[in-house]
Write a protein that holds these residues in place. Sequence first.
Motif, PDB file in Angstrom:
ATOM      1  N   HIS A   5       0.820  -1.211   0.000  1.00 27.65           N
ATOM      2  CA  HIS A   5       0.000   0.000   0.000  1.00 27.65           C
ATOM      3  C   HIS A   5       0.857   1.266   0.000  1.00 27.65           C
ATOM      4  O   HIS A   5       0.552   2.221  -0.715  1.00 27.65           O
ATOM      5  CB  HIS A   5      -0.965   0.007   1.190  1.00 27.65           C
ATOM      6  CG  HIS A   5      -2.192  -0.791   0.972  1.00 27.65           C
ATOM      7  ND1 HIS A   5      -2.209  -2.160   1.098  1.00 27.65           N
ATOM      8  CD2 HIS A   5      -3.441  -0.423   0.617  1.00 27.65           C
ATOM      9  CE1 HIS A   5      -3.432  -2.597   0.843  1.00 27.65           C
ATOM     10  NE2 HIS A   5      -4.199  -1.559   0.546  1.00 27.65           N
ATOM     11  N   GLN A  48      -9.647   4.388  -5.350  1.00 29.12           N
ATOM     12  CA  GLN A  48      -9.695   3.094  -4.666  1.00 29.12           C
ATOM     13  C   GLN A  48      -9.505   1.946  -5.653  1.00 29.12           C
ATOM     14  O   GLN A  48      -8.781   0.984  -5.372  1.00 29.12           O
ATOM     15  CB  GLN A  48     -11.025   2.932  -3.911  1.00 29.12           C
ATOM     16  CG  GLN A  48     -11.074   1.701  -3.043  1.00 29.12           C
ATOM     17  CD  GLN A  48     -10.005   1.722  -1.966  1.00 29.12           C
ATOM     18  OE1 GLN A  48      -9.892   2.674  -1.200  1.00 29.12           O
ATOM     19  NE2 GLN A  48      -9.211   0.678  -1.896  1.00 29.12           N
ATOM     20  N   LEU A  54      -5.816   1.971  -6.632  1.00 28.66           N
ATOM     21  CA  LEU A  54      -5.016   1.480  -5.510  1.00 28.66           C
ATOM     22  C   LEU A  54      -5.123  -0.040  -5.400  1.00 28.66           C
ATOM     23  O   LEU A  54      -4.113  -0.735  -5.267  1.00 28.66           O
ATOM     24  CB  LEU A  54      -5.456   2.148  -4.207  1.00 28.66           C
ATOM     25  CG  LEU A  54      -4.721   1.720  -2.944  1.00 28.66           C
ATOM     26  CD1 LEU A  54      -3.245   2.079  -3.021  1.00 28.66           C
ATOM     27  CD2 LEU A  54      -5.368   2.366  -1.721  1.00 28.66           C
ATOM     28  N   ASN A  55      -6.325  -0.555  -5.487  1.00 28.65           N
ATOM     29  CA  ASN A  55      -6.519  -2.010  -5.413  1.00 28.65           C
ATOM     30  C   ASN A  55      -5.767  -2.739  -6.512  1.00 28.65           C
ATOM     31  O   ASN A  55      -5.137  -3.773  -6.271  1.00 28.65           O
ATOM     32  CB  ASN A  55      -8.004  -2.374  -5.469  1.00 28.65           C
ATOM     33  CG  ASN A  55      -8.760  -1.951  -4.230  1.00 28.65           C
ATOM     34  OD1 ASN A  55      -8.168  -1.675  -3.186  1.00 28.65           O
ATOM     35  ND2 ASN A  55     -10.069  -1.863  -4.340  1.00 28.65           N
ATOM     36  N   GLN A 108      -8.592  11.199   2.261  1.00 33.46           N
ATOM     37  CA  GLN A 108      -8.778  10.146   1.261  1.00 33.46           C
ATOM     38  C   GLN A 108      -8.056  10.501  -0.027  1.00 33.46           C
ATOM     39  O   GLN A 108      -7.864  11.670  -0.336  1.00 33.46           O
ATOM     40  CB  GLN A 108     -10.268   9.953   0.956  1.00 33.46           C
ATOM     41  CG  GLN A 108     -11.074   9.497   2.131  1.00 33.46           C
ATOM     42  CD  GLN A 108     -12.536   9.321   1.755  1.00 33.46           C
ATOM     43  OE1 GLN A 108     -13.090  10.067   0.947  1.00 33.46           O
ATOM     44  NE2 GLN A 108     -13.168   8.317   2.328  1.00 33.46           N
ATOM     45  N   ILE A 153     -12.854   9.576  -5.617  1.00 26.05           N
ATOM     46  CA  ILE A 153     -12.441   8.704  -4.510  1.00 26.05           C
ATOM     47  C   ILE A 153     -12.595   7.246  -4.929  1.00 26.05           C
ATOM     48  O   ILE A 153     -11.720   6.418  -4.671  1.00 26.05           O
ATOM     49  CB  ILE A 153     -13.246   9.027  -3.236  1.00 26.05           C
ATOM     50  CG1 ILE A 153     -12.828  10.393  -2.690  1.00 26.05           C
ATOM     51  CG2 ILE A 153     -13.063   7.930  -2.185  1.00 26.05           C
ATOM     52  CD1 ILE A 153     -13.718  10.924  -1.576  1.00 26.05           C
ATOM     53  N   GLU A 154     -13.685   6.946  -5.628  1.00 29.35           N
ATOM     54  CA  GLU A 154     -13.895   5.576  -6.114  1.00 29.35           C
ATOM     55  C   GLU A 154     -12.836   5.188  -7.150  1.00 29.35           C
ATOM     56  O   GLU A 154     -12.293   4.082  -7.109  1.00 29.35           O
ATOM     57  CB  GLU A 154     -15.290   5.443  -6.723  1.00 29.35           C
ATOM     58  CG  GLU A 154     -15.640   4.026  -7.102  1.00 29.35           C
ATOM     59  CD  GLU A 154     -17.066   3.912  -7.613  1.00 29.35           C
ATOM     60  OE1 GLU A 154     -17.271   3.178  -8.606  1.00 29.35           O
ATOM     61  OE2 GLU A 154     -17.964   4.544  -7.034  1.00 29.35           O
TER      62      GLU A 154
END
Length: 179
Positions: free
Chosen positions: A26, A153, A156-157, A106, A149-150
């Motif tokens: 991460h 994410q 990042l995933n 975030q 933000i979505e």
Amino acid sequence: MEVVPGPGDENQENIMIDTTDIIRTHVQAVTAMLLGGSKMEDGIAIVGGAPLDVEGRIGVGKMAKEAGTDIVHLEFDRAEHSDFGLRGINLFAVRDEMCFIQTRCQLWLPRTGKRAVILPQAHVRGQFRLNPRELIHIAGKPTDTEQGIERAQVRLNRLVERDVFDGTQTTMTVLPKAA
């Protein structure tokens, strides 16, 4: 190195998650997202660890001030009925002999998929961009906050799942828990 049982393993015998590896991937992914192709220099640090209470935030703030280094702290924990993972971002920005702290931030990613920025809580104005040497506060927030933000994410995933980092941007040091 802490090892915690995996989710849904009632017997807690076979499935184990290496928390250090989760934090490492991460930190590397967030660093890549925030810097794009730039190389991190002295003056900024991206770290990962347990959630910080008030005393912990004060301690990290003092450390940032003494080192003259802005710190992006990624908080990791096991949420109720969930996997161990990233739960929030705290910022420690050293300016004029003071350390300003933003909690529960975030990642946000534009539609173009270029460099991510860090959004503070809704009541805090602006956003933060990571310069290779410091955090930069930028006035105004993006209009598509939830979508950005979505997108962040999802990116990042993907980066964490691929784990293709060569280590040129990050150095991992595991510190023991305080006695």
